[in-house]
Each structure stands twice: as structure tokens, then as C-alpha cells.
Design a protein around this motif. Structure first.
Motif: not given
Length: 255
Positions: A76, A71-73, A113
């Protein structure tokens, strides 16, 4: 010395003797190892191993069959740890339609990504592709993956697909499967490809070569892989080991 370009020494199969085995590798002729992340947790443990041992480096990334956890978290977080000094690649990343989990569209999103992450960090990619030859190749071409570079891990396709990757400048990872009797396509690739784009790998604890097929694999078995490559190419084992060592140092930018 041998350069092991793809291992999973954080795997539980090494829990009983990991430290002893890893300390012994240089004595057995294995100069460097890249331990490869396949999930968020194995990425973390790969980095821990790299920080413990001088001869071990880490690749950080999430295997296609584990991409549902992204996920984005946590992506990161992956981006942040890619800046660590002993991280030499983004991987293993790619597509795997053999298991079909998660669905291909999810795999594709995170493959794209993670390729973008490799470009951003100026790190080579470790590509996993199983039963997904066309989609993997198409996505790498669409992202101009040749300008990022890296290795097609555990290469399992034929000469025509090999040509495509070699023309883009990718290295091909050759491991224990080349010693298997039924590995006709891979043997043809090994005979065809230029030696300066070949690297050695085990994918240990998996895919142990003959004569240890079916047992727990380790980097010490790479001598059998080098011997089979030498036989196929009609050159010496020493030539295979030296060439692949220099290739891996160049690919991973290890001085």
C-alpha cells in the motif's frame, strides 16, 4: 546527451563520492538518470535522490529476489509513493530463478501485483528477468503487459525472445555486457533490433563495460556502450546516443 535508464546510485559503493559524482554527470554528457528501486529501502532512497537532483528520476518497485519482504501494508505504501511527481516507472520487477529466493511462486504473486500497479498508475514497467525467460514472457502476455509497456532491463536472451518483446512494443535495455567478448547472443540482438526500441543503461555500480570491466560502474561509462553499439550497427556513436536519448524520454514520458 545520454539518458541513463537504469542506475542504483543509492548503493553503498557510492557512499564515498555520491554527491560529487551525481553533480558531475551533466558536465560529462549524461542528461538524465533514472535511479531504480530494488527493495523497499532502495525505493525510498531512489525517491530521495530524485527529489535532491533535477536530472534524476525514480522508479519504485521490488526486485524479484526481495519480494519476500512485501505484504499488504508495505505494498500500500508502494502504491502511494508511485504517485510522486518524479516517479517515472514501476521497477525493477519480474522473475529471477538464478538465486531461487524466494520460491518462484512468491516471486510470481508479487510480479503480477506490481504489473497491476503499473497499469493502475499508468506507468511503464522495468522488467528484470534472469533464468526465467518463459515464465516472464508468459506472465507479461497473460497480463497484456504490452499495453502497459516499458523496458526489459539488462536484456540477456536471444533474438527469438527479443522479437516477442519488440512485437509487444517493449524497449530493450542495453548495457556494459554488450562490450564483453562472450556476449554473442546480445550482440546479435543489438544488430537485429530496431534502433527506435533501444535504450542505454548501466545497472551501476554493476556490469561496467570494457575497458573498465570489474571496476565500479557509473553512467559515464555509457559512452563505451554507445561506441560498441555503433560499431555493431555500422552507424555513428552520435546517432546511437541521440536515438536512445529520445527513446528513453518517450518511454519514461520525461519532457
Amino acid at each position: 546527451m545520454i539518458f541513463e535508464t537504469h542506475a542504483h546510485y543509492d548503493d553503498e559503493k557510492f557512499d564515498i563520492d555520491r554527491d560529487e559524482l551525481l553533480q558531475r554527470l551533466p558536465e560529462e554528457g549524461v542528461g538524465y538518470v533514472v535511479n531504480v528501486g530494488a527493495s523497499l529501502s532502495s525505493t525510498k532512497s531512489s525517491l530521495e535522490l530524485a527529489e535532491l537532483y533535477n536530472h534524476i528520476y525514480a522508479a519504485v518497485g521490488v526486485h524479484p529476489n526481495e519480494t519476500a519482504e512485501l505484504n499488504e501494508e508495505n505494498f500500500s505504501w508502494l502504491s502511494q509513493i508511485a504517485d510522486k511527481p518524479k516517479v517515472v516507472a514501476i521497477g525493477e520487477i519480474g522473475l529471477d530463478y538464478y538465486w531461487k529466493e524466494p520460491e518462484p511462486q512468491v516471486q510470481k504473486i508479487w510480479f503480477e501485483r506490481q504489473m497491476a500497479l503499473a497499469r493502475e498508475k499508468k506507468l511503464p514497467m522495468i522488467i528484470h528477468s534472469r533464468d526465467a525467460a518463459k515464465d516472464t514472457l508468459d506472465m507479461i502476455k497473460a497480463s497484456d503487459g504490452g499495453s502497459i509497456g516499458g523496458v526489459i532491463h539488462c536484456f540477456s536472451y536471444g533474438v527469438e525472445i527479443a522479437k516477442e518483446y519488440l512485437n509487444m512494443g517493449f524497449y530493450l535495455g542495453i548495457g556494459g555486457v554488450v562490450t564483453f567478448q562472450n556476449a554473442k547472443k546480445l550482440k546479435e540482438v543489438v544488430e537485429y533490433m530496431p534502433l527506435d526500441h533501444m535504450v542505454l543503461e548501466t545497472d551501476c555500480p554493476y556490469l561496467a563495460p570494457v575497458p573498465n570491466r570489474g571496476k565500479r560502474n557509473s553512467s559515464m561509462n555509457l559512452k563505451y556502450v554507445a561506441a560498441k553499439i555503433a560499431e555493431l550497427r555500422k552507424i555513428s556513436e552520435e546517432e546511437v546516443i541521440e536515438a536512445t536519448y529520445q527513446n528513453a524520454k518517450r518511454m519514461y514520458r520525461v519532457v
